[in-house]
Scaffold this active site. Structure first.
Site, PDB file in Angstrom:
ATOM      1  N   ASP A 248       0.820  -1.206   0.000  1.00  0.00           N
ATOM      2  CA  ASP A 248       0.000   0.000   0.000  1.00  0.00           C
ATOM      3  C   ASP A 248       0.851   1.252   0.000  1.00  0.00           C
ATOM      4  O   ASP A 248       2.063   1.200  -0.117  1.00  0.00           O
ATOM      5  CB  ASP A 248      -1.018  -0.029   1.147  1.00  0.00           C
ATOM      6  CG  ASP A 248      -0.369  -0.319   2.462  1.00  0.00           C
ATOM      7  OD1 ASP A 248       0.586   0.398   2.795  1.00  0.00           O
ATOM      8  OD2 ASP A 248      -0.798  -1.274   3.147  1.00  0.00           O
ATOM      9  N   LYS A 270      -3.637   2.877   0.380  1.00  0.00           N
ATOM     10  CA  LYS A 270      -4.484   3.411   1.439  1.00  0.00           C
ATOM     11  C   LYS A 270      -3.935   4.776   1.776  1.00  0.00           C
ATOM     12  O   LYS A 270      -2.722   4.974   1.797  1.00  0.00           O
ATOM     13  CB  LYS A 270      -4.356   2.573   2.699  1.00  0.00           C
ATOM     14  CG  LYS A 270      -5.107   1.287   2.674  1.00  0.00           C
ATOM     15  CD  LYS A 270      -4.914   0.627   4.007  1.00  0.00           C
ATOM     16  CE  LYS A 270      -5.697  -0.664   4.077  1.00  0.00           C
ATOM     17  NZ  LYS A 270      -5.460  -1.331   5.357  1.00  0.00           N
ATOM     18  N   MET A 382      -2.093   8.462  12.557  1.00  0.00           N
ATOM     19  CA  MET A 382      -3.300   8.878  11.828  1.00  0.00           C
ATOM     20  C   MET A 382      -3.992  10.025  12.562  1.00  0.00           C
ATOM     21  O   MET A 382      -5.221  10.057  12.637  1.00  0.00           O
ATOM     22  CB  MET A 382      -4.275   7.691  11.679  1.00  0.00           C
ATOM     23  CG  MET A 382      -3.676   6.522  10.935  1.00  0.00           C
ATOM     24  SD  MET A 382      -4.676   5.034  11.036  1.00  0.00           S
ATOM     25  CE  MET A 382      -4.289   4.443  12.669  1.00  0.00           C
TER      26      MET A 382
HETATM   27  N1  SAH Z   1       1.805   0.001  10.658  1.00  0.00           N
HETATM   28  C1  SAH Z   1       2.308   1.346  10.600  1.00  0.00           C
HETATM   29  C2  SAH Z   1       1.258   2.364  10.920  1.00  0.00           C
HETATM   30  C3  SAH Z   1       0.107   2.430   9.965  1.00  0.00           C
HETATM   31  S1  SAH Z   1      -1.092   3.607  10.390  1.00  0.00           S
HETATM   32  C4  SAH Z   1       3.525   1.466  11.529  1.00  0.00           C
HETATM   33  O1  SAH Z   1       3.782   0.572  12.324  1.00  0.00           O
HETATM   34  O2  SAH Z   1       4.216   2.469  11.432  1.00  0.00           O
HETATM   35  C5  SAH Z   1      -0.649   4.947   9.371  1.00  0.00           C
HETATM   36  C6  SAH Z   1      -0.075   6.071  10.185  1.00  0.00           C
HETATM   37  O3  SAH Z   1       1.259   5.759  10.552  1.00  0.00           O
HETATM   38  C7  SAH Z   1       0.053   7.381   9.419  1.00  0.00           C
HETATM   39  O4  SAH Z   1      -1.171   8.080   9.420  1.00  0.00           O
HETATM   40  C8  SAH Z   1       1.101   8.088  10.224  1.00  0.00           C
HETATM   41  O5  SAH Z   1       0.550   8.637  11.395  1.00  0.00           O
HETATM   42  C9  SAH Z   1       1.998   6.955  10.635  1.00  0.00           C
HETATM   43  N2  SAH Z   1       3.164   6.828   9.741  1.00  0.00           N
HETATM   44  C10 SAH Z   1       3.506   5.773   8.996  1.00  0.00           C
HETATM   45  N3  SAH Z   1       4.662   5.993   8.342  1.00  0.00           N
HETATM   46  C11 SAH Z   1       5.068   7.223   8.703  1.00  0.00           C
HETATM   47  C12 SAH Z   1       6.191   8.029   8.377  1.00  0.00           C
HETATM   48  N4  SAH Z   1       7.131   7.596   7.558  1.00  0.00           N
HETATM   49  N5  SAH Z   1       6.281   9.248   8.954  1.00  0.00           N
HETATM   50  C13 SAH Z   1       5.347   9.680   9.803  1.00  0.00           C
HETATM   51  N6  SAH Z   1       4.265   8.970  10.138  1.00  0.00           N
HETATM   52  C14 SAH Z   1       4.121   7.762   9.605  1.00  0.00           C
END
Ligand code: SAH
Length: 454
Positions: A248, A270, A382
């Site tokens: 995604d 997504k 998020m």
């Molecule tokens: N499984 C992922 C999270 C997914 S939810 C994890 O463990 O990181 C999606 C949210 O993750 C985004 O809305 C943001 O808040 C955060 N996120 C994911 N990658 C990011 C990044 N590179 N920088 C900042 N926030 C990030």
């Protein structure tokens, strides 16, 4: 081919090692590992040699090299810092038609020792014939990193199964398919790595019993937050073996570059606020693809089990009989924390850290009272579109308007941007940041300037 590659059995065979310093020490270690009877001759010995002698592992001759030291030897290794002595050893060995290695001087030697990646019984030897030893070493490090530690156990396990495989499958093609299945069997490898031979036997039995048609499987792999260097070695191995990769929007281009070139890629993007492909449809894709016997990697940003809906995907698979496994990843909180100089905990400021979803659904009202408490760090995933609400609730529940906050956008990537301020400005700051962003709230945020390196 200037040098003939050869693996030789040195167990209980006498090898003469000339030299007693650090270089000789490294050679002695290897020879002992190979089970050789090591005879060391030198005028001085470093202390490990005396320890080995005391433990009965080798014999020492405190003397200058003389030709009779070669009596009864299969191989000689010259590892002194004197060019002349090394040359002498080499010459006498040649006169006796005995191979001689001279450390770091292939021109003086009749045998060279390669760099090795040891996953015994699997052994990989690399040599540049002395032309580019550093290149050989770098290559060795690369291979070392790519091959799991437990590979040797799998090879030994396979070795013991050879007669049975031969008698069970008549055709060479069948045998090859069986071996491919066995060597790709992640759970078997893990079980062997854990030393659980009983379970390994069960899994092997199942392999013999199931039809040879390829069985599909799904591996949830955490891709980390962006920087491809944060992908785990296991994750890398998985995406290089995949037939299909379902990914995604959070998975970075850099990580996708590492996917096996001819693997099929399915984008199920997504983004905050909407889903391009509904979760049920993603579950369906995984089922269908694996059902066709393919090795499916479901590649997810960060860690699959942290706000990644990984559990829902596994639930959908669990009744289907399709095997699945999970490779964790570095979650955005860890990545953003390290790359923005904001430690998530600190003895003086935060004794705990809470990973919170800002995307609260109707049944998931947050416990604002506890979230507003002191001495902890809050990390909102998020949270961008909910920033005003987060600010309002935390203030209403007693958090100070001056509490430091930071938004980390595109954390760990080359496009990372950090917007920092205080809680009373959070809603305003959020309008300056793009998705994906993480909101970090707590006193630790104030440590950012002194700790910043990226
Ligand atoms: N499984 C992922 C999270 C997914 S939810 C994890 O463990 O990181 C999606 C949210 O993750 C985004 O809305 C943001 O808040 C955060 N996120 C994911 N990658 C990011 C990044 N590179 N920088 C900042 N926030 C990030």
């Amino acid at each position: 081919m200037n040098w003939f590659p050869l693996f030789c059995d040195l167990r209980h065979k006498t090898v003469l090692l000339v030299g007693g310093g650090a270089v000789a020490e490294r050679k002695a270690r290897l020879l002992l590992k190979a089970g050789a009877d090591v005879r060391v001759c030198a005028t001085h010995f470093s202390s490990p040699f005396y320890e080995w002698q005391q433990a009965g592992k080798l014999t020492l001759r405190e003397a200058r090299f003389s030709p009779e030291h070669l009596d009864g030897c299969w191989l000689a290794i010259a590892a002194t810092d004197s060019h002349e002595v090394n040359q002498q050893v080499s010459d006498y060995a040649s006169a006796r038609q005995m191979f001689c290695n001279v450390v770091d001087a292939p021109a003086q030697a009749s045998a060279i020792m390669p760099s090795v990646v040891d996953r015994s019984p699997l052994m990989i030897a690399i040599s540049s014939a002395g032309d580019a030893p550093v290149m050989a070493r770098l290559l060795r490090e690369k291979i070392e990193a790519l091959l799991p530690q437990h590979l040797g156990k799998v090879a030994a396990w396979a070795g013991a199964l050879r007669p049975r495989v031969k008698s069970t499958f008549n055709e060479a093609g069948q045998r090859r398919r069986f071996w491919e299945k066995l060597f790709h069997h992640d759970r078997l490898a893990q079980t062997l790595a854990n030393g659980d031979d009983k379970q390994a036997e069960k899994l092997t039995e199942a392999l013999f019993n199931e039809p040879l048609a390829q069985q599909g499987e799904v591996v949830l792999v955490g891709a980390g937050p962006g920087d491809a260097g944060l992908l785990t070695l296991k994750g890398l191995q998985q995406i290089q073996q995949a037939d299909v990769v379902v990914y995604d929007r959070l998975v970075s281009e850099e990580v996708l570059e590492l996917v096996r070139r001819d693997a099929e890629r399915i984008f199920v993007g997504k983004r905050a606020g909407y889903h391009c492909v509904p979760q049920e449809a993603i579950n369906q894709i995984l089922l269908e693809q694996a059902g066709q016997g393919k090795r499916v990697v479901r590649l997810k940003g960060g860690d699959p089990f942290i706000f990644g809906r990984g559990a829902e995907e596994l639930e959908a698979l669990s009744g289907s009989g399709i095997p699945f496994s999970v490779v964790p990843g570095i979650t955005a909180a860890s990545g953003c924390s390290a790359y923005s100089g904001i430690p998530l905990t600190h003895r003086d400021y935060a004794q705990s850290v809470r990973l919170v979803t800002g995307h609260v659904q109707k049944n998931g009202e947050l416990d604002w009272q506890n979230l507003a408490a002191e001495r902890q760090t809050l990390v909102f995933y998020m949270g961008l579109t909910q920033a005003a609400e987060i600010q309002r609730q935390l203030l209403a529940h007693g958090m100070s308007g001056g509490m430091p906050v930071a938004l980390v956008e595109n954390g760990t990537s080359t496009r990372q941007r950090v917007v920092a301020g205080q809680l009373s400005e959070l809603a305003e700051l959020a309008t300056q940041a793009q998705s994906p962003s993480l909101i970090i709230i707590g006193r630790v945020v104030a440590l950012r300037e002194p700790l910043r390196w990226f």
